[in-house]
Enzyme design. Structure first.
Site, PDB file in Angstrom:
ATOM      1  N   GLY A 243       0.825  -1.173  -0.039  1.00  0.00           N
ATOM      2  CA  GLY A 243      -0.007   0.036  -0.128  1.00  0.00           C
ATOM      3  C   GLY A 243       0.831   1.211   0.099  1.00  0.00           C
ATOM      4  O   GLY A 243       0.427   2.289   0.262  1.00  0.00           O
ATOM      5  N   SER A 244       1.974   1.304  -0.482  1.00  0.00           N
ATOM      6  CA  SER A 244       2.677   2.435  -0.642  1.00  0.00           C
ATOM      7  C   SER A 244       2.095   3.528  -1.522  1.00  0.00           C
ATOM      8  O   SER A 244       2.140   4.976  -1.139  1.00  0.00           O
ATOM      9  CB  SER A 244       4.135   2.344  -0.967  1.00  0.00           C
ATOM     10  OG  SER A 244       4.447   1.831  -2.215  1.00  0.00           O
ATOM     11  N   ASN A 245       1.584   3.120  -2.780  1.00  0.00           N
ATOM     12  CA  ASN A 245       1.076   4.085  -3.497  1.00  0.00           C
ATOM     13  C   ASN A 245      -0.272   4.638  -2.875  1.00  0.00           C
ATOM     14  O   ASN A 245      -0.694   5.823  -3.008  1.00  0.00           O
ATOM     15  CB  ASN A 245       0.583   3.008  -4.987  1.00  0.00           C
ATOM     16  CG  ASN A 245       1.902   3.352  -5.783  1.00  0.00           C
ATOM     17  OD1 ASN A 245       2.309   4.581  -6.355  1.00  0.00           O
ATOM     18  ND2 ASN A 245       2.377   1.992  -5.952  1.00  0.00           N
TER      19      ASN A 245
ATOM     20  N   ARG B 255     -16.015 -15.188  -8.332  1.00  0.00           N
ATOM     21  CA  ARG B 255     -15.646 -13.627  -8.545  1.00  0.00           C
ATOM     22  C   ARG B 255     -16.933 -12.825  -8.373  1.00  0.00           C
ATOM     23  O   ARG B 255     -16.738 -11.574  -7.831  1.00  0.00           O
ATOM     24  CB  ARG B 255     -15.104 -13.556  -9.893  1.00  0.00           C
ATOM     25  CG  ARG B 255     -14.592 -12.019 -10.466  1.00  0.00           C
ATOM     26  CD  ARG B 255     -13.680 -11.881 -11.295  1.00  0.00           C
ATOM     27  NE  ARG B 255     -14.105 -12.113 -12.710  1.00  0.00           N
ATOM     28  CZ  ARG B 255     -13.550 -12.096 -13.896  1.00  0.00           C
ATOM     29  NH1 ARG B 255     -12.265 -11.708 -13.710  1.00  0.00           N
ATOM     30  NH2 ARG B 255     -14.237 -12.255 -14.968  1.00  0.00           N
TER      31      ARG B 255
ATOM     32  N   LEU C 129     -10.675  -7.901 -12.758  1.00  0.00           N
ATOM     33  CA  LEU C 129     -11.968  -7.425 -12.380  1.00  0.00           C
ATOM     34  C   LEU C 129     -12.895  -7.886 -13.886  1.00  0.00           C
ATOM     35  O   LEU C 129     -12.333  -7.703 -14.780  1.00  0.00           O
ATOM     36  CB  LEU C 129     -12.318  -6.009 -12.097  1.00  0.00           C
ATOM     37  CG  LEU C 129     -11.296  -5.518 -10.961  1.00  0.00           C
ATOM     38  CD1 LEU C 129     -11.349  -4.160 -10.883  1.00  0.00           C
ATOM     39  CD2 LEU C 129     -12.297  -6.271  -9.592  1.00  0.00           C
TER      40      LEU C 129
ATOM     41  N   ASN D 107      -5.587   2.785 -12.576  1.00  0.00           N
ATOM     42  CA  ASN D 107      -4.664   1.962 -12.074  1.00  0.00           C
ATOM     43  C   ASN D 107      -3.357   2.137 -12.282  1.00  0.00           C
ATOM     44  O   ASN D 107      -2.835   3.271 -13.326  1.00  0.00           O
ATOM     45  CB  ASN D 107      -4.775   0.441 -12.735  1.00  0.00           C
ATOM     46  CG  ASN D 107      -3.946  -0.619 -12.325  1.00  0.00           C
ATOM     47  OD1 ASN D 107      -3.680  -0.977 -11.148  1.00  0.00           O
ATOM     48  ND2 ASN D 107      -3.195  -1.217 -13.405  1.00  0.00           N
TER      49      ASN D 107
ATOM     50  N   HIS E  68       0.612   1.054 -12.873  1.00  0.00           N
ATOM     51  CA  HIS E  68       1.306  -0.183 -13.373  1.00  0.00           C
ATOM     52  C   HIS E  68       2.835   0.124 -13.546  1.00  0.00           C
ATOM     53  O   HIS E  68       3.310   1.233 -14.187  1.00  0.00           O
ATOM     54  CB  HIS E  68       0.757  -0.840 -14.776  1.00  0.00           C
ATOM     55  CG  HIS E  68       1.578  -2.001 -15.432  1.00  0.00           C
ATOM     56  ND1 HIS E  68       1.334  -3.206 -14.738  1.00  0.00           N
ATOM     57  CD2 HIS E  68       2.601  -2.125 -16.218  1.00  0.00           C
ATOM     58  CE1 HIS E  68       1.953  -4.220 -15.382  1.00  0.00           C
ATOM     59  NE2 HIS E  68       2.880  -3.675 -16.170  1.00  0.00           N
TER      60      HIS E  68
ATOM     61  N   ASP F 156      -4.226  -4.229 -17.803  1.00  0.00           N
ATOM     62  CA  ASP F 156      -3.030  -3.464 -18.061  1.00  0.00           C
ATOM     63  C   ASP F 156      -3.026  -2.662 -19.368  1.00  0.00           C
ATOM     64  O   ASP F 156      -2.230  -2.347 -20.008  1.00  0.00           O
ATOM     65  CB  ASP F 156      -1.676  -3.935 -17.900  1.00  0.00           C
ATOM     66  CG  ASP F 156      -1.477  -4.516 -16.539  1.00  0.00           C
ATOM     67  OD1 ASP F 156      -1.927  -4.028 -15.484  1.00  0.00           O
ATOM     68  OD2 ASP F 156      -0.858  -5.399 -16.325  1.00  0.00           O
TER      69      ASP F 156
ATOM     70  N   GLU G 158       6.468   6.223  -9.136  1.00  0.00           N
ATOM     71  CA  GLU G 158       4.885   5.922  -9.031  1.00  0.00           C
ATOM     72  C   GLU G 158       4.277   6.876  -7.973  1.00  0.00           C
ATOM     73  O   GLU G 158       3.162   7.331  -8.331  1.00  0.00           O
ATOM     74  CB  GLU G 158       4.744   4.554  -8.521  1.00  0.00           C
ATOM     75  CG  GLU G 158       5.016   3.438  -9.740  1.00  0.00           C
ATOM     76  CD  GLU G 158       4.678   2.052  -9.096  1.00  0.00           C
ATOM     77  OE1 GLU G 158       3.811   1.505  -8.667  1.00  0.00           O
ATOM     78  OE2 GLU G 158       5.866   1.372  -9.222  1.00  0.00           O
TER      79      GLU G 158
HETATM   80  C1  GRF Z   1       3.529  -1.187  -7.370  1.00  0.00           C
HETATM   81  O1  GRF Z   1       4.639  -1.329  -8.111  1.00  0.00           O
HETATM   82  C2  GRF Z   1       2.382  -1.007  -8.310  1.00  0.00           C
HETATM   83  O2  GRF Z   1       2.594  -0.384  -9.563  1.00  0.00           O
HETATM   84  C3  GRF Z   1       2.033  -2.410  -8.937  1.00  0.00           C
HETATM   85  O3  GRF Z   1       2.151  -3.234  -7.392  1.00  0.00           O
HETATM   86  C4  GRF Z   1       2.975  -2.391  -6.574  1.00  0.00           C
HETATM   87  C5  GRF Z   1       2.178  -2.058  -5.631  1.00  0.00           C
HETATM   88  O4  GRF Z   1       2.958  -1.452  -4.448  1.00  0.00           O
HETATM   89  N1  GRF Z   1       0.860  -2.723  -9.639  1.00  0.00           N
HETATM   90  P1  GRF Z   1       2.388  -0.795  -3.194  1.00  0.00           P
HETATM   91  O5  GRF Z   1       1.263  -1.751  -2.760  1.00  0.00           O
HETATM   92  O6  GRF Z   1       1.616   0.512  -3.891  1.00  0.00           O
HETATM   93  O7  GRF Z   1       3.391  -0.517  -2.091  1.00  0.00           O
END
Ligand code: GRF
Length: 217
Positions: free
Chosen positions: A13-15, A66, A94, A108, A110, A146, A175
């Site tokens: 969850g860093s993003n 699903r 999804l 999203n 990527h 993607d 990111e």
């Molecule tokens: C990121 O590199 C994102 O682009 C990819 O998975 C990773 C997730 O990292 N889809 P985080 O959970 O956001 O730290």
């Protein structure tokens, strides 16, 4: 009125954290109202709660298929009255019905310069392919994994001696810069989609970045 945003995660969850952080700025056009994870053990759930954001697990394994899982996910999104959805390290494909319901409202991130290297293990594959520039992409979600209109990309150099991990760290820092910007543009209504292309309105042409050339010439 700020747009109400949910963030879907599966892990660290860093993003998500970068989005939460950006959204604390008073002028930011979106508020993060909910974090959802398909995995109850996702570390990002605790990160979100520490930031005071409601964070819930919708466990894929607790649902028969699903469509039951997506119905539960949608119920949470409805409960939070979310009208935009950011996938941030969300590792589930999804269904076409879910994607259609969120068309042009779901984005999203990527970790590659799409359309190169869709799918998993992008950093190792970029190293194996010998590309000199790698990076990340924020795009609208379409049914195909993607794929979808690209909002913003960041390129980073691939250094001699990079490992997948060192390259991943360089991409991840990028990111964290681009995802909050992409969400801000979307929330502010500045993105127009024409066919396969997303156009950001009101960009400053004078701010156009210099080309990133690697190795330097
Ligand atoms: C990121 O590199 C994102 O682009 C990819 O998975 C990773 C997730 O990292 N889809 P985080 O959970 O956001 O730290």
């Amino acid at each position: 009125m700020k747009r109400r945003v949910a963030v879907a995660i599966s892990g660290r969850g860093s993003n998500m954290a970068a989005l939460l952080d950006a959204a604390t700025a008073p002028g930011y056009p979106a508020e993060i109202v909910l974090v959802v994870s398909d995995r109850p053990d996702a570390a990002g759930l605790a990160t979100a709660r520490r930031a005071g954001i409601e964070a819930v697990a919708v466990d894929r394994r607790a649902h028969a298929d699903r469509s039951a899982f997506e119905a539960a996910l949608q119920a949470e999104l409805d409960r939070g009255a979310a009208d935009l959805l950011c996938l941030a390290g969300f590792m589930r494909l999804l269904s076409p019905a879910f994607v259609a319901a969120w068309r042009d409202r779901m984005i999203n991130i990527h970790p590659s310069l799409l359309p190169a290297f869709p799918g998993l293990d992008t950093h190792r594959r970029a190293l194996e392919a010998g590309v000199r520039l790698h990076g990340c992409t924020v795009h609208f979600v379409r049914t195909e994994m993607d794929r979808g209109p690209i909002i913003v990309q960041a390129a980073v150099p691939v250094m001699e001696g990079d490992s997948p991990d060192s390259l991943a760290a360089r991409v991840l820092a990028a990111e964290h810069r681009i995802y909050p910007r992409a969400l801000a543009w979307l929330a502010a209504g500045r993105i127009k989609i024409e066919g396969e292309r997303a156009m950001v309105e009101g960009l400053d042409p004078a701010a156009a970045a210099a080309p990133l050339i690697w190795p330097p010439v």
